[in-house]
Scaffold this active site. Structure first.
Site, short mmCIF file in Angstrom:
data_model
loop_
_atom_site.label_atom_id
_atom_site.label_comp_id
_atom_site.label_asym_id
_atom_site.label_seq_id
_atom_site.Cartn_x
_atom_site.Cartn_y
_atom_site.Cartn_z
N GLU B 52 0.83 -1.20 0.00
CA GLU B 52 0.00 0.00 0.00
C GLU B 52 0.87 1.26 0.00
O GLU B 52 0.52 2.27 -0.62
CB GLU B 52 -0.92 0.00 1.23
CG GLU B 52 -1.93 -1.15 1.26
CD GLU B 52 -1.38 -2.42 1.89
OE1 GLU B 52 -0.14 -2.56 1.98
OE2 GLU B 52 -2.19 -3.27 2.31
N CYS B 77 -2.03 -3.90 7.18
CA CYS B 77 -1.50 -3.93 8.55
C CYS B 77 -1.69 -2.53 9.16
O CYS B 77 -2.22 -1.62 8.52
CB CYS B 77 -0.03 -4.33 8.55
SG CYS B 77 1.06 -2.98 8.05
#
Lengths: 143, 143
Positions: B52, B77
């Site tokens: 990401e 996460c």
């Protein structure tokens, strides 16, 4: 002020000289600096290069973060606080949190000790920058 | 599966071919891909280049994140969820969350819509990788 926050302030000033946002960070492990960095959103055209992210990149793969302390001239934002929580960094020392309060409680709720040194020098760097470049600052924190 | 998750899976496979962790992400704004990326911890020796983060870097400075949707082959996460919350990304679509549950509730509590597609293909990529490289995966999530 200890040598580590001084090093973080040095990083912040370097960023400002480069035309960037004056936020600096230092990662200390077992009493030694293992990484330093500063916000490079402007310099690198990269929205995720916050000071703490640059610092973690420069520390490179240290394996695990046990025994580390994160120094930052400004209270970390959610991006950087997320890194703190995910990597298991257990202590964060911020230069100030007046210009940006940051998700201190989020870190504390995950067992991170957070200390705010409330330093005038850090606050003044940010205040001067935000006043001069409000649009850059809004962009940095996703406003 | 829609074209955006297919593009994220393509990114994940590219990462795996490079010897990296098979996680891919795509950022969509107003129905168009504005950034793509994959985990490059191994390739770049950079602990913060999660998929990401790489995707946000590649999208570069898009100004604001209104109207964006983040596709990722794996539930983000805390580092990446922190970016989602900080930048105001309001929708996350994950390929799976079996191999890593991720802080879904953290995002939801900040007003992010989180959808888990629970795709076998994404789970198998990660299961295969974790079985073959457990130490790399532990390092990636800060264990």
């Amino acid at each position: 002020m200890d040598e580590f926050m001084s090093a973080a302030i040095f990083q912040a000033k370097q960023g400002r000289q480069e035309g960037g946002i004056p936020i600096g960070s230092v990662l200390v492990k077992d009493g030694k600096i293992v990484g330093q960095g500063h916000n490079k959103r402007v310099q690198d055209g990269n929205p995720v290069t916050h000071a703490e992210i640059d610092c973690l990149r420069n520390a490179s793969r240290i394996g695990n973060y046990r025994g580390t302390i994160f120094y930052s001239t400004l209270m970390p934002c959610y991006l950087c606080a997320g890194a703190v929580v995910q990597f298991g960094i257990k202590k964060v020392i911020a230069g100030e949190s007046k210009t940006f309060p940051g998700p201190r409680e989020f870190m504390v709720s995950h067992g991170v000790e957070v200390i705010d040194l409330n330093l005038d020098e850090c606050e003044q760097m940010m205040s001067e920058f935000i006043t001069t470049n409000p649009e850059l600052w809004d962009e940095d924190i996703g406003r």
